[in-house]
Design an enzyme around this catalytic site. Sequence first.
Site, PDB file in Angstrom:
ATOM      1  N   ARG A  24       0.841  -1.191   0.000  1.00 33.96           N
ATOM      2  CA  ARG A  24       0.000   0.000   0.000  1.00 33.96           C
ATOM      3  C   ARG A  24       0.881   1.247   0.000  1.00 33.96           C
ATOM      4  O   ARG A  24       2.044   1.213   0.397  1.00 33.96           O
ATOM      5  CB  ARG A  24      -0.908   0.017   1.231  1.00 33.96           C
ATOM      6  CG  ARG A  24      -1.820  -1.194   1.371  1.00 33.96           C
ATOM      7  CD  ARG A  24      -2.607  -1.109   2.679  1.00 33.96           C
ATOM      8  NE  ARG A  24      -3.543  -2.223   2.827  1.00 33.96           N
ATOM      9  CZ  ARG A  24      -3.254  -3.369   3.435  1.00 33.96           C
ATOM     10  NH1 ARG A  24      -2.040  -3.558   3.941  1.00 33.96           N
ATOM     11  NH2 ARG A  24      -4.161  -4.321   3.546  1.00 33.96           N
ATOM     12  N   HIS A  62      -3.018   2.934  -6.219  1.00 28.37           N
ATOM     13  CA  HIS A  62      -3.381   1.693  -5.531  1.00 28.37           C
ATOM     14  C   HIS A  62      -3.617   0.553  -6.512  1.00 28.37           C
ATOM     15  O   HIS A  62      -3.537  -0.623  -6.134  1.00 28.37           O
ATOM     16  CB  HIS A  62      -4.634   1.912  -4.683  1.00 28.37           C
ATOM     17  CG  HIS A  62      -4.913   0.807  -3.707  1.00 28.37           C
ATOM     18  ND1 HIS A  62      -4.180   0.623  -2.556  1.00 28.37           N
ATOM     19  CD2 HIS A  62      -5.825  -0.191  -3.738  1.00 28.37           C
ATOM     20  CE1 HIS A  62      -4.632  -0.425  -1.904  1.00 28.37           C
ATOM     21  NE2 HIS A  62      -5.634  -0.945  -2.591  1.00 28.37           N
ATOM     22  N   ARG A  76      -0.923  -2.122  -6.663  1.00 28.30           N
ATOM     23  CA  ARG A  76      -1.060  -3.219  -5.684  1.00 28.30           C
ATOM     24  C   ARG A  76      -2.034  -4.271  -6.210  1.00 28.30           C
ATOM     25  O   ARG A  76      -1.796  -5.477  -6.079  1.00 28.30           O
ATOM     26  CB  ARG A  76      -1.521  -2.661  -4.340  1.00 28.30           C
ATOM     27  CG  ARG A  76      -1.939  -3.708  -3.300  1.00 28.30           C
ATOM     28  CD  ARG A  76      -2.227  -2.997  -1.986  1.00 28.30           C
ATOM     29  NE  ARG A  76      -3.105  -3.764  -1.111  1.00 28.30           N
ATOM     30  CZ  ARG A  76      -2.697  -4.675  -0.229  1.00 28.30           C
ATOM     31  NH1 ARG A  76      -1.420  -4.961  -0.130  1.00 28.30           N
ATOM     32  NH2 ARG A  76      -3.569  -5.298   0.546  1.00 28.30           N
ATOM     33  N   HIS A  89      -3.733  -9.410   4.816  1.00 27.22           N
ATOM     34  CA  HIS A  89      -5.147  -9.527   5.189  1.00 27.22           C
ATOM     35  C   HIS A  89      -5.343 -10.708   6.128  1.00 27.22           C
ATOM     36  O   HIS A  89      -4.675 -11.742   5.987  1.00 27.22           O
ATOM     37  CB  HIS A  89      -6.023  -9.723   3.946  1.00 27.22           C
ATOM     38  CG  HIS A  89      -6.298  -8.456   3.200  1.00 27.22           C
ATOM     39  ND1 HIS A  89      -7.262  -7.567   3.583  1.00 27.22           N
ATOM     40  CD2 HIS A  89      -5.708  -7.916   2.102  1.00 27.22           C
ATOM     41  CE1 HIS A  89      -7.277  -6.542   2.745  1.00 27.22           C
ATOM     42  NE2 HIS A  89      -6.339  -6.727   1.840  1.00 27.22           N
ATOM     43  N   TYR A 101      -8.827 -12.388  -6.168  1.00 30.79           N
ATOM     44  CA  TYR A 101      -7.778 -12.584  -7.168  1.00 30.79           C
ATOM     45  C   TYR A 101      -7.709 -14.016  -7.677  1.00 30.79           C
ATOM     46  O   TYR A 101      -6.890 -14.321  -8.535  1.00 30.79           O
ATOM     47  CB  TYR A 101      -6.431 -12.171  -6.574  1.00 30.79           C
ATOM     48  CG  TYR A 101      -6.419 -10.715  -6.195  1.00 30.79           C
ATOM     49  CD1 TYR A 101      -6.238  -9.743  -7.169  1.00 30.79           C
ATOM     50  CD2 TYR A 101      -6.643 -10.314  -4.889  1.00 30.79           C
ATOM     51  CE1 TYR A 101      -6.252  -8.401  -6.841  1.00 30.79           C
ATOM     52  CE2 TYR A 101      -6.664  -8.981  -4.551  1.00 30.79           C
ATOM     53  CZ  TYR A 101      -6.473  -8.021  -5.528  1.00 30.79           C
ATOM     54  OH  TYR A 101      -6.506  -6.695  -5.194  1.00 30.79           O
TER      55      TYR A 101
END
Length: 384
Positions: free
Chosen positions: A203, A310, A313, A336, A345
Amino acid sequence: MAEKKRRFGRVRQLPSGRFQARYAGPDGIDRPAPNTFATKREADIWLTKQEAEILNGDWLDPDAGKIKFGKYAGDWIEERPNLRPRTVELYGYLLRVHLQPTFGDKALSEIKDPHVRRWRKSLLDAGVSAVTVAKAYRLLKAVLTTAVDDQLIRRNPCRIKGAGQEKSPERPVLTVAQVYQLADAIEPRYRALVLLATFGSLRWGELTGLRRRDLDLEAGTVRVERQLIRITGKGLVFTEPKSAAGKRTVVIPPLIIADVEAHLKDFAQEGDEGLIFAGPDDGPLWNSNFNRRFWGKALAKAGLPKIHFHDLRHTGNTLAANAGASIRELMDRMGHSSTRAAMVYQHGSHERQREVAEKLDGLAKDQLTRASGTQRARKSKQGG
């Protein structure tokens, strides 16, 4: 014959002909019903319900819900333990801009289901993004859930199915070639920033918070222990990552090691505590200045559409998934603690889907060929 005296509460007829009911609450205060009744029977039924609530422990003080939503919500934010500074700032913004104008002066007990539905529709009709409306709705629901727990209101009027779910539009994914076009186009000071954001899935705040001691280029790792974020009224502040899972060590591909080494030599602050990514004045890097002075120009020079930083990422996460990373590995890489974001993803890119389809095609043809050969062998044996 004299009327039998009630065991609980009192009913009297008013000069208007309607009936008023009163009772003494558990707190000893004599309270009237919120409205009068057309018949004595209706007043009696209401009193019976009030007595049942008291006996069952379900009685609510009708005056408790008179607290103004704005005051209660403000206190609610202040009293939440362990809220991150950015979350406090977000809640304050949502309350001030999207909740206060409609609900601020309303008593908690006055907020009903139709009010919530009309409020949400008015925001969407005014062009407020669906994501922001979902965030505001979740905050409203959370505050009123606590009001229910505090026995200030009986039920939460936020009952719109799916209203708190964020449905962000699919973000663009760059190809590796496009990432390098962007890295070539941007100011040399930020080349490694682009590459590390992509291939490290980091990030913005994590990148700008990195120190020299967080890098181990021999091992090819980046250690994330803090982030640099902007907080209204305080400027740039170093804080811990968004969650416990945010503290992590990310392995980066050897492909970008040389670029990072060159950056350390030419642009990073000195010393182990020195920032990896500093601005032209050698101070902390501001997102707003970077976007205004460098990001947009680099996109135009590289011939790329307008995307957010962003999205690098997002591109990195997609590349990692296409390289075969499992959900657990993606979670660790992204920082996460839940599977929800990582599963996004797993859908793979169009190219990856084509690759899988081609492999499936070859596998199926191979098995069909072998099956056909077995059948021919059987027929030959039977014919012999």
